[in-house]
Design a protein around this motif. Structure first.
Motif, PDB file in Angstrom:
ATOM      1  N   THR A   1       0.841  -1.193   0.000  1.00 38.16           N
ATOM      2  CA  THR A   1       0.000   0.000   0.000  1.00 38.16           C
ATOM      3  C   THR A   1       0.880   1.247   0.000  1.00 38.16           C
ATOM      4  N   ILE A   2       0.353   2.295  -0.621  1.00 33.58           N
ATOM      5  CA  ILE A   2       0.981   3.620  -0.632  1.00 33.58           C
ATOM      6  C   ILE A   2      -0.051   4.598  -0.084  1.00 33.58           C
ATOM      7  N   VAL A   3       0.252   5.205   1.061  1.00 32.68           N
ATOM      8  CA  VAL A   3      -0.670   6.093   1.797  1.00 32.68           C
ATOM      9  C   VAL A   3      -2.069   5.479   1.873  1.00 32.68           C
ATOM     10  N   GLY A   4      -2.110   4.197   2.181  1.00 30.91           N
ATOM     11  CA  GLY A   4      -3.368   3.504   2.361  1.00 30.91           C
ATOM     12  C   GLY A   4      -4.027   3.011   1.096  1.00 30.91           C
ATOM     13  N   ASP A   5      -3.444   3.227  -0.071  1.00 29.32           N
ATOM     14  CA  ASP A   5      -4.026   2.827  -1.352  1.00 29.32           C
ATOM     15  C   ASP A   5      -3.260   1.625  -1.903  1.00 29.32           C
ATOM     16  N   ASP A   6      -3.983   0.684  -2.494  1.00 29.51           N
ATOM     17  CA  ASP A   6      -3.355  -0.501  -3.068  1.00 29.51           C
ATOM     18  C   ASP A   6      -2.426  -0.087  -4.205  1.00 29.51           C
ATOM     19  N   ILE A   7      -1.193  -0.579  -4.170  1.00 31.60           N
ATOM     20  CA  ILE A   7      -0.215  -0.153  -5.161  1.00 31.60           C
ATOM     21  C   ILE A   7      -0.517  -0.706  -6.548  1.00 31.60           C
ATOM     22  N   ARG A   8      -1.224  -1.824  -6.643  1.00 32.94           N
ATOM     23  CA  ARG A   8      -1.527  -2.412  -7.943  1.00 32.94           C
ATOM     24  C   ARG A   8      -2.785  -1.811  -8.567  1.00 32.94           C
ATOM     25  N   HIS A   9      -3.558  -1.068  -7.782  1.00 32.32           N
ATOM     26  CA  HIS A   9      -4.777  -0.430  -8.290  1.00 32.32           C
ATOM     27  C   HIS A   9      -4.801   1.027  -7.819  1.00 32.32           C
ATOM     28  N   PRO A  10      -4.021   1.899  -8.452  1.00 32.36           N
ATOM     29  CA  PRO A  10      -3.933   3.291  -7.989  1.00 32.36           C
ATOM     30  C   PRO A  10      -5.248   4.034  -8.199  1.00 32.36           C
ATOM     31  N   GLY A  11      -5.531   4.923  -7.271  1.00 31.47           N
ATOM     32  CA  GLY A  11      -6.727   5.751  -7.356  1.00 31.47           C
ATOM     33  C   GLY A  11      -6.375   7.220  -7.224  1.00 31.47           C
ATOM     34  N   THR A  12      -7.395   8.040  -7.351  1.00 26.27           N
ATOM     35  CA  THR A  12      -7.175   9.483  -7.269  1.00 26.27           C
ATOM     36  C   THR A  12      -6.805   9.926  -5.854  1.00 26.27           C
ATOM     37  N   ALA A  13      -7.214   9.137  -4.851  1.00 28.52           N
ATOM     38  CA  ALA A  13      -6.896   9.510  -3.475  1.00 28.52           C
ATOM     39  C   ALA A  13      -5.388   9.480  -3.223  1.00 28.52           C
ATOM     40  N   ARG A  14      -4.692   8.549  -3.878  1.00 28.15           N
ATOM     41  CA  ARG A  14      -3.247   8.476  -3.677  1.00 28.15           C
ATOM     42  C   ARG A  14      -2.555   9.714  -4.242  1.00 28.15           C
ATOM     43  N   ARG A  15      -2.951  10.133  -5.422  1.00 28.22           N
ATOM     44  CA  ARG A  15      -2.296  11.282  -6.053  1.00 28.22           C
ATOM     45  C   ARG A  15      -2.535  12.565  -5.279  1.00 28.22           C
ATOM     46  N   ALA A  16      -3.627  12.636  -4.528  1.00 27.67           N
ATOM     47  CA  ALA A  16      -3.883  13.831  -3.725  1.00 27.67           C
ATOM     48  C   ALA A  16      -3.041  13.859  -2.458  1.00 27.67           C
ATOM     49  N   ARG A  17      -2.475  12.703  -2.050  1.00 24.89           N
ATOM     50  CA  ARG A  17      -1.727  12.640  -0.803  1.00 24.89           C
ATOM     51  C   ARG A  17      -0.222  12.487  -1.015  1.00 24.89           C
ATOM     52  N   ILE A  18       0.225  12.534  -2.253  1.00 28.47           N
ATOM     53  CA  ILE A  18       1.663  12.443  -2.520  1.00 28.47           C
ATOM     54  C   ILE A  18       2.105  13.656  -3.333  1.00 28.47           C
ATOM     55  N   GLY A  19       3.380  13.958  -3.216  1.00 28.70           N
ATOM     56  CA  GLY A  19       3.991  14.997  -4.037  1.00 28.70           C
ATOM     57  C   GLY A  19       5.145  14.387  -4.812  1.00 28.70           C
ATOM     58  N   TYR A  20       4.991  14.269  -6.122  1.00 27.80           N
ATOM     59  CA  TYR A  20       6.003  13.629  -6.958  1.00 27.80           C
ATOM     60  C   TYR A  20       6.741  14.701  -7.752  1.00 27.80           C
ATOM     61  N   MET A  21       8.051  14.753  -7.571  1.00 30.48           N
ATOM     62  CA  MET A  21       8.900  15.700  -8.289  1.00 30.48           C
ATOM     63  C   MET A  21       9.805  14.927  -9.231  1.00 30.48           C
ATOM     64  N   PRO A  22       9.529  14.942 -10.542  1.00 32.56           N
ATOM     65  CA  PRO A  22      10.372  14.194 -11.488  1.00 32.56           C
ATOM     66  C   PRO A  22      11.733  14.846 -11.652  1.00 32.56           C
ATOM     67  N   GLN A  23      12.619  14.102 -12.308  1.00 34.07           N
ATOM     68  CA  GLN A  23      13.976  14.615 -12.503  1.00 34.07           C
ATOM     69  C   GLN A  23      14.001  15.790 -13.468  1.00 34.07           C
ATOM     70  N   ARG A  24      13.170  15.729 -14.483  1.00 34.41           N
ATOM     71  CA  ARG A  24      13.102  16.828 -15.448  1.00 34.41           C
ATOM     72  C   ARG A  24      12.089  17.870 -14.985  1.00 34.41           C
ATOM     73  N   LEU A  25      12.348  19.113 -15.337  1.00 27.98           N
ATOM     74  CA  LEU A  25      11.429  20.190 -14.993  1.00 27.98           C
ATOM     75  C   LEU A  25      10.142  20.018 -15.787  1.00 27.98           C
ATOM     76  N   SER A  26       9.009  20.022 -15.087  1.00 33.38           N
ATOM     77  CA  SER A  26       7.732  19.679 -15.716  1.00 33.38           C
ATOM     78  C   SER A  26       6.713  20.812 -15.679  1.00 33.38           C
ATOM     79  N   LEU A  27       7.127  22.020 -15.313  1.00 30.29           N
ATOM     80  CA  LEU A  27       6.195  23.139 -15.324  1.00 30.29           C
ATOM     81  C   LEU A  27       6.141  23.763 -16.710  1.00 30.29           C
ATOM     82  N   TYR A  28       5.123  24.588 -16.945  1.00 29.83           N
ATOM     83  CA  TYR A  28       4.909  25.177 -18.270  1.00 29.83           C
ATOM     84  C   TYR A  28       5.906  26.311 -18.502  1.00 29.83           C
ATOM     85  N   PRO A  29       6.742  26.217 -19.530  1.00 28.06           N
ATOM     86  CA  PRO A  29       7.787  27.226 -19.730  1.00 28.06           C
ATOM     87  C   PRO A  29       7.255  28.597 -20.125  1.00 28.06           C
ATOM     88  N   GLU A  30       6.095  28.651 -20.809  1.00 30.05           N
ATOM     89  CA  GLU A  30       5.594  29.939 -21.276  1.00 30.05           C
ATOM     90  C   GLU A  30       4.834  30.709 -20.200  1.00 30.05           C
TER      91      GLU A  30
END
Length: 316
Positions: free
Chosen positions: A63-92
């Motif tokens: 489980t990840i923050v109480g959510d099954d890792i094999r069946h991800p849901g929207t609740a997990r994405r609201a409780r995690i902060g993922y920062m990728p290696q590449r810059l992912s914000l809008y350049p313009e």
């Protein structure tokens, strides 16, 4: 007792016939920092993407923050902060517009207030009106880190957040991470720098797709010295001391060369020998400029007019 933010066992991921990572087992409690350490392409990013719900593991459970890792849901994405290696914000967009857009995506009320709070907390006031594409690498990392922390997630997944940064910005990011861990946030940070991994209390070591750990960073360093020495950890320490001793011997030899060059002083014209890497008077010009009688003896010696001759220290 608090529930673990991450509790997984035996995770594995393959692309075709190539197994990228296997046997990932981790239990992360609130307030803990765990480092994913290994060479580039070792599977650290794949592990973070599985934790974030962007990839589904082929094997394993948990489980990840109480959510099954094999069946991800929207609740997990609201409780995690993922920062990728590449810059992912809008350049313009400007920095303020990017942060306001991220606040709207997470459904935060008073987006403007959240942006002002983030700018004050992470020191972004000087660049709020600047377009993101015009920022330097250090400022871009700061802004992306602030966007990741905008909704105050209990779990942070950071993929090499300090890569290519200067010492000041890197120190600031680690100071922020330690402060967040003290407030109960869980942090998983990927890095290939072993010196940076020593800041983490526990690490997972990635090597050829196989994961070892969690272990202490000191244990990994001891194993590396043991592997280089070809024996146990006890036999590695004398080798380490011998390497340090060789460095000291080289430094003493360098000083002796400089002293010898100071004794051999056929000309007041000093030059730099690129071969033996010493500044010696033996590197003199074939035709040095003569000082006029009216010049004071305390003035700087004249520079040579022609290319320096051979160095008598190294005969180069």
């Amino acid at each position: 007792m608090a529930e673990p933010l991450i509790h997984v066992a035996g995770l594995a991921k393959s692309y075709g016939s190539r197994t990228v990572v296997r046997d990932v087992t981790l239990r992360l409690m609130p307030g803990a920092i765990v480092g994913l350490v290994g060479a580039n392409g070792g599977g650290k990013t794949t592990t973070l993407r599985m934790f974030a719900g962007l990839l589904r593991p082929d094997l394993g459970s948990g489980t990840i923050v109480g959510d099954d890792i094999r069946h991800p849901g929207t609740a997990r994405r609201a409780r995690i902060g993922y920062m990728p290696q590449r810059l992912s914000l809008y350049p313009e967009l400007s920095v303020a517009e990017n942060l306001r857009f991220r606040a709207d995506v997470h459904g935060l009320l008073d987006a403007k207030g959240h942006v002002e709070t983030a700018a004050a907390r992470w020191g972004l006031a000087p660049v709020l009106a600047t377009r993101f594409e015009r920022l330097s690498g250090g400022w871009g990392r700061r802004v992306q880190f602030a966007a990741t922390m905008l909704h105050a997630p209990p779990l942070l997944l950071l993929d090499e957040p300090t890569a290519g940064l200067d010492v000041v910005t890197r120190t600031d990011i680690w100071r922020w991470l330690i402060e967040l861990a003290g407030r109960g946030h869980g942090v998983v940070i990927a890095t290939h720098d072993l010196a940076e991994a020593e800041r983490c209390p526990m690490i997972l070591h990635y090597r050829d797709g196989q994961v070892e750990g969690p272990i202490a960073p000191s244990e990994l360093i001891e194993k590396k010295w043991s592997r280089n020495a070809g024996g146990s950890g006890r036999r590695a320490r004398p080798r380490r001391r011998s390497v340090i001793a060789l460095g000291r011997i080289a430094a003493v030899a360098r000083v002796e060369v400089l002293r010898w060059c100071a004794r051999v002083r056929p000309s007041p014209c000093w030059s730099w020998c690129r071969r033996c890497r010493c500044c010696c008077s033996a590197m003199r010009s074939a035709r040095p400029r003569r000082a006029s009688a009216s010049r004071s003896l305390r003035q700087r010696p004249p520079m040579p007019l022609t290319r320096p001759a051979r160095c008598t220290a190294c005969r180069g």
